[in-house]
Design a protein around this motif. Structure first.
Motif, short mmCIF file in Angstrom:
data_model
loop_
_atom_site.label_atom_id
_atom_site.label_comp_id
_atom_site.label_asym_id
_atom_site.label_seq_id
_atom_site.Cartn_x
_atom_site.Cartn_y
_atom_site.Cartn_z
N ARG A 51 55.64 53.18 53.65
CA ARG A 51 56.78 53.50 54.63
C ARG A 51 58.31 53.07 53.98
NH1 ARG A 51 58.53 50.67 59.48
NH2 ARG A 51 56.99 49.21 58.80
N TYR A 54 62.60 52.76 54.84
CA TYR A 54 63.70 53.07 55.78
C TYR A 54 64.95 52.45 55.31
CZ TYR A 54 62.22 48.53 58.00
OH TYR A 54 61.71 47.20 57.95
N ARG A 76 70.30 41.44 63.09
CA ARG A 76 68.87 42.22 63.14
C ARG A 76 67.83 41.53 62.93
NH1 ARG A 76 70.41 48.01 63.53
NH2 ARG A 76 68.00 48.22 63.79
N GLY A 77 66.74 41.96 63.09
CA GLY A 77 65.46 41.14 62.60
C GLY A 77 65.04 40.36 63.93
N HIS A 102 62.26 38.39 64.08
CA HIS A 102 60.88 38.54 64.29
C HIS A 102 60.48 38.31 62.96
CE1 HIS A 102 62.38 42.73 63.15
NE2 HIS A 102 61.41 42.44 62.09
N HIS A 116 56.28 39.38 61.27
CA HIS A 116 54.96 40.69 61.17
C HIS A 116 53.91 39.67 61.06
CE1 HIS A 116 57.15 44.05 61.36
NE2 HIS A 116 58.13 43.86 60.65
N GLN A 171 56.71 43.70 53.25
CA GLN A 171 57.88 44.53 52.92
C GLN A 171 58.55 43.72 52.00
OE1 GLN A 171 59.44 46.22 56.90
NE2 GLN A 171 59.11 44.03 57.41
N LEU A 218 59.44 40.07 51.97
CA LEU A 218 59.17 39.54 53.30
C LEU A 218 57.60 39.63 53.71
CD1 LEU A 218 61.87 41.59 55.34
CD2 LEU A 218 62.06 39.19 54.26
N HIS A 221 62.36 36.44 60.27
CA HIS A 221 63.49 36.90 59.05
C HIS A 221 64.82 37.43 60.44
CE1 HIS A 221 60.92 40.15 59.09
NE2 HIS A 221 61.80 40.87 59.20
N MET A 266 68.82 39.22 59.90
CA MET A 266 69.69 40.03 58.79
C MET A 266 71.15 39.87 59.71
SD MET A 266 66.91 41.81 58.74
CE MET A 266 67.08 43.65 59.13
N VAL A 273 64.52 49.03 52.92
CA VAL A 273 63.00 48.49 52.99
C VAL A 273 62.21 49.18 52.84
CG1 VAL A 273 62.03 47.02 54.50
CG2 VAL A 273 64.26 47.09 54.87
N TYR A 294 54.64 52.20 60.74
CA TYR A 294 55.24 51.30 61.94
C TYR A 294 54.32 51.34 63.05
CZ TYR A 294 57.80 50.49 66.07
OH TYR A 294 58.33 49.78 67.30
N GLU A 310 54.37 48.73 66.70
CA GLU A 310 55.03 47.58 67.38
C GLU A 310 54.08 46.52 67.51
OE1 GLU A 310 58.24 47.48 68.02
OE2 GLU A 310 57.90 45.67 69.03
C1 T46 Z 1 61.91 44.41 59.85
C2 T46 Z 1 63.42 44.57 59.41
C3 T46 Z 1 63.68 44.07 58.09
C4 T46 Z 1 60.37 52.71 64.59
O1 T46 Z 1 60.30 53.32 65.42
N1 T46 Z 1 59.98 52.97 63.48
C5 T46 Z 1 60.08 52.26 62.23
O2 T46 Z 1 59.35 52.36 61.13
C6 T46 Z 1 61.06 51.03 62.23
C7 T46 Z 1 61.60 50.05 61.01
C8 T46 Z 1 61.64 50.86 63.60
N2 T46 Z 1 61.22 51.55 64.70
C9 T46 Z 1 61.93 51.36 66.01
C10 T46 Z 1 61.55 50.04 66.60
C11 T46 Z 1 62.72 49.76 67.40
O3 T46 Z 1 62.72 50.39 68.94
O4 T46 Z 1 63.42 51.03 65.75
C12 T46 Z 1 63.97 50.26 66.63
C13 T46 Z 1 64.74 49.35 65.98
O5 T46 Z 1 63.74 48.20 65.30
P1 T46 Z 1 64.09 46.80 65.13
O6 T46 Z 1 64.69 46.17 66.25
O7 T46 Z 1 62.74 46.35 64.97
O8 T46 Z 1 64.95 46.80 63.78
P2 T46 Z 1 65.22 45.54 62.90
O9 T46 Z 1 66.43 46.21 62.11
O10 T46 Z 1 65.53 44.43 63.51
O11 T46 Z 1 63.93 45.37 61.92
C14 T46 Z 1 63.96 46.16 61.15
C15 T46 Z 1 62.29 46.62 60.99
O12 T46 Z 1 62.02 47.13 62.34
C16 T46 Z 1 61.48 45.23 60.87
O13 T46 Z 1 59.97 45.63 60.51
O14 T46 Z 1 61.12 43.77 59.25
O15 T46 Z 1 63.93 45.78 59.70
#
Ligand code: T46
Length: 141
Positions: free
Chosen positions: A40, A42, A54-55, A57, A59, A64, A97, A103, A105, A116, A122, A124
């Protein structure tokens, strides 16, 4: 760049072919410089809000590599014992990561773009979004 001191991380440098007039070409290859098979990709853009974070959390199993391919931001890493902040502004140097690495951001510059690559699709259920739970999990290792 400061050495990475947290567990389950490290710098990943990509080959960069620079042509003064015609820009840069940067290459990543699965299992050559990316230490897993990429399932994947993104990217995150439109980060106009410099106060957004952001981030926040970790895993459970996902691996990644995160890149800042334009602009800059601050990557915060926390393995449960050690914490550090890395200024991300090199288009060919990413940060691994690994699992169980909290982490964040933040402090995105105007025009910042994050790229990334991830070892899995993905899910959850792979996220640990509660910091206390994260501390418990890494504390049991
Ligand atoms: C990470 C950092 C570096 C999806 O439906 N599919 C996906 O592939 C991704 C990445 C996210 N989503 C959904 C899940 C949430 O409802 O998109 C929404 C926003 O995701 P999140 O709040 O987790 O976004 P970040 O920027 O905080 O985190 C992202 C990645 O989710 C995470 O794995 O490590 O970037």
């Amino acid at each position: 760049m400061d050495p990475i001191i947290v567990k389950n991380s490290g710098y990943i440098e990509l080959k960069k072919i620079q042509d003064e007039r015609d820009g840069n070409l940067i290459i990543m290859e699965t299992l050559k410089n990316i230490p897993f098979e990429i399932k994947r990709v993104y990217y995150i853009n439109n980060l106009e809000n410099s106060v957004s974070v952001r981030g926040k959390h970790a895993h459970r199993e996902l691996e990644q590599v995160i890149f800042c391919i334009s602009g800059s931001f601050i990557l915060g890493l926390d393995d449960g014992s050690q914490k550090q902040k890395i200024f991300m502004n090199k288009d060919n140097i990413g940060v691994l990561l690994g699992k169980h690495l909290w982490h964040t951001m933040e402090e995105f510059s105007s025009g910042c773009v994050l790229l990334v690559v991830a070892s899995d699709y993905y899910q959850e259920s792979d996220y640990i979004r509660d910091y206390n739970l994260f501390k418990n999990i890494v504390g049991q290792q």
